[in-house]
Scaffold this active site. Sequence first.
Site, mmCIF file in Angstrom:
data_model
loop_
_atom_site.group_PDB
_atom_site.id
_atom_site.type_symbol
_atom_site.label_atom_id
_atom_site.label_comp_id
_atom_site.label_asym_id
_atom_site.label_seq_id
_atom_site.Cartn_x
_atom_site.Cartn_y
_atom_site.Cartn_z
ATOM 1 N N GLN A 191 -8.195 -2.356 22.249
ATOM 2 C CA GLN A 191 -7.149 -2.926 23.096
ATOM 3 C C GLN A 191 -7.499 -4.294 23.641
ATOM 4 O O GLN A 191 -6.626 -5.002 24.178
ATOM 5 C CB GLN A 191 -6.877 -1.994 24.276
ATOM 6 C CG GLN A 191 -8.041 -1.943 25.273
ATOM 7 C CD GLN A 191 -7.827 -0.962 26.395
ATOM 8 O OE1 GLN A 191 -7.928 0.236 26.182
ATOM 9 N NE2 GLN A 191 -7.533 -1.476 27.572
ATOM 10 N N CYS A 197 -4.455 0.518 27.856
ATOM 11 C CA CYS A 197 -5.020 1.779 27.352
ATOM 12 C C CYS A 197 -3.963 2.863 27.238
ATOM 13 O O CYS A 197 -4.007 3.706 26.334
ATOM 14 C CB CYS A 197 -6.158 2.232 28.258
ATOM 15 S SG CYS A 197 -5.717 2.382 30.007
ATOM 16 N N HIS A 326 -8.024 5.412 33.627
ATOM 17 C CA HIS A 326 -8.014 5.056 32.210
ATOM 18 C C HIS A 326 -7.272 6.131 31.429
ATOM 19 O O HIS A 326 -7.262 7.298 31.820
ATOM 20 C CB HIS A 326 -9.463 4.936 31.727
ATOM 21 C CG HIS A 326 -9.630 4.417 30.335
ATOM 22 N ND1 HIS A 326 -8.910 3.368 29.819
ATOM 23 C CD2 HIS A 326 -10.484 4.820 29.328
ATOM 24 C CE1 HIS A 326 -9.292 3.129 28.583
ATOM 25 N NE2 HIS A 326 -10.237 4.000 28.251
#
Length: 582
Positions: A191, A197, A326
Amino acid sequence: MIESNQNIVVFDIRTVDEYNAEHIKEAIPMPLSKFLCKSCLQSILDSYRDKEIILYSNNGTLSKKVFDILQRDGFQFVYSINGGLDAWKNANFSLITKEHSCDSKDYSINGKDITLQEVERAIEQKNANWTAGYTSVSNLSYEEKIAMLGDMDMYIPNGDVKEISYNGKLPEFFDWRNVNGTDWTTPIKNQGSLGTCWAFATVACVETVIHIFDGYPWGCDLSEAHLIWCSTGNKNFYLKQYGLPDETCFPYYRGVAGQECNTCPDWEKRARKIAKYGTVPNDVFSIQKALVKYGPLFTTMDVYSDFYFYNGGIYSHTSGGIVSSHAVAIVGYNNKSKYWICKNSWGTDWGENGWFRIKYGNCDIGRNTYWYSANHDPMEPCNPTPYDGARNVDIFTMLSWTGGDPDNDTVYYDVYFKKGWPLTMDDIVSYHQTNTTYNPGILEKDTIYYWRIVATDIHGDSTIGPIWHFWTEDTSSPMIEIVKPQQGYMYKDGGRTIKQIPFPWAAVVIGNITVEVDAWDNNSGVNRVEIYVDDTLKITLNKKPYKWLWEDKSGRYNVKIVVYDNAENFAVSEIKVWVFNF
């Protein structure tokens, strides 16, 4: 102004080391990690809800993110310094620097400046089962590390949490990278420095469930850029409604933020959609069931500073402060060693060639988990024969229905059938048949039966049909009651005035009267009501209310009521009536 106003509080959301080097006078160090911690919002920040909160970071980027978090959490008086501390210094406003500070408090935390040696030492001290080393992301600045993550609540749509159904016993070990020798996953991606993410984790799941649906891993590669820059609203709904085109339609360029939706003109023709999605309860068993049943799962976790140094093994947090949240994809599990197998989006130079293993429950992994499926549920069984509510059904009847599948999958039908109520899931009489008929055998007469069909496709997805019912052949007579006139009563004024009389074997009517009848049949239903006077049919009534205005000369009469049901069973009731008409 800040010093004299007790209603204003200033939060420095940079790292504590940066705060110690220089900060605005009276500012309170409140690193970004505090705002990403829900318990911190309640235990630490709740006391500031009635204050005017001023936020600042180095250039204003992170303070805007915190501004959004506080706004969503109900803080009403929040402000962010535009341009951050850089703009403050350019305006020549004063700062408290390290050499001029009289504050002796130590605010240092494990965060930006954690070293590989500190991580390795913590792993050894805590006897953790993983190794650390320099990776493609370990030497990034703290700001760059934060930028790769994000506040997942901004991207995760709310959904109802439902129990995951799964038939059979779960394996002790499972990995979508090797299911009977077949790897259903897609390659690790990178990414870059953007906080995307969530998109990479989502696409990682969708690519594999498309492989599963198509029946073989053909190399599906969908466009994360399209999901990031072109989708609006609920991301999962967008995937179901519109889908994603292939990567070549709108390639992802690492580090290029704020792009326009520059997708290819024919993207809708090239898009692949999901058929459905759902939220998974946050417990190990539910996540395992959803993983084996549907495919890789989107989930979120907290990232600590030591995670950037992960080189392999079963990760558990050992050192360093929380950086942010995340999104990753869970692709497998191991019950013996109690860990998840996950796909990250930091390239192949991090972790186990881009993958990682993490202990169950560590870093709050699994708190926001979604499953996806490209498979549509079978069609709901419909058009039953006998039809729902049918009466006087032959005792040799055959049950039948209409089914099917939108994807043209083979469908298996479970038949549930029972005499009387209630019908439960224990009343199965036929399991996984492929034809849409069922012979229940010789049925009982004058009986109500209930039945339903559950359709299941080859992927294990089911659709439960409605409960239907019918009555068999009617051999019992309908019920009848003459409401007016009744024996032992005198009626006048058209039947509105009623008086009891001393002879109960007849009714007396002065003038005319409306004859009223109540009739019912719990099986085939009432077909018609016939009213006779002295064996002469006066009227046939085919629906309620069963009423007839009777006008006749004075005399003694016999009134007979005959009720027929739809099976031509009948019942008779008679009454003697004396009529006086002056």
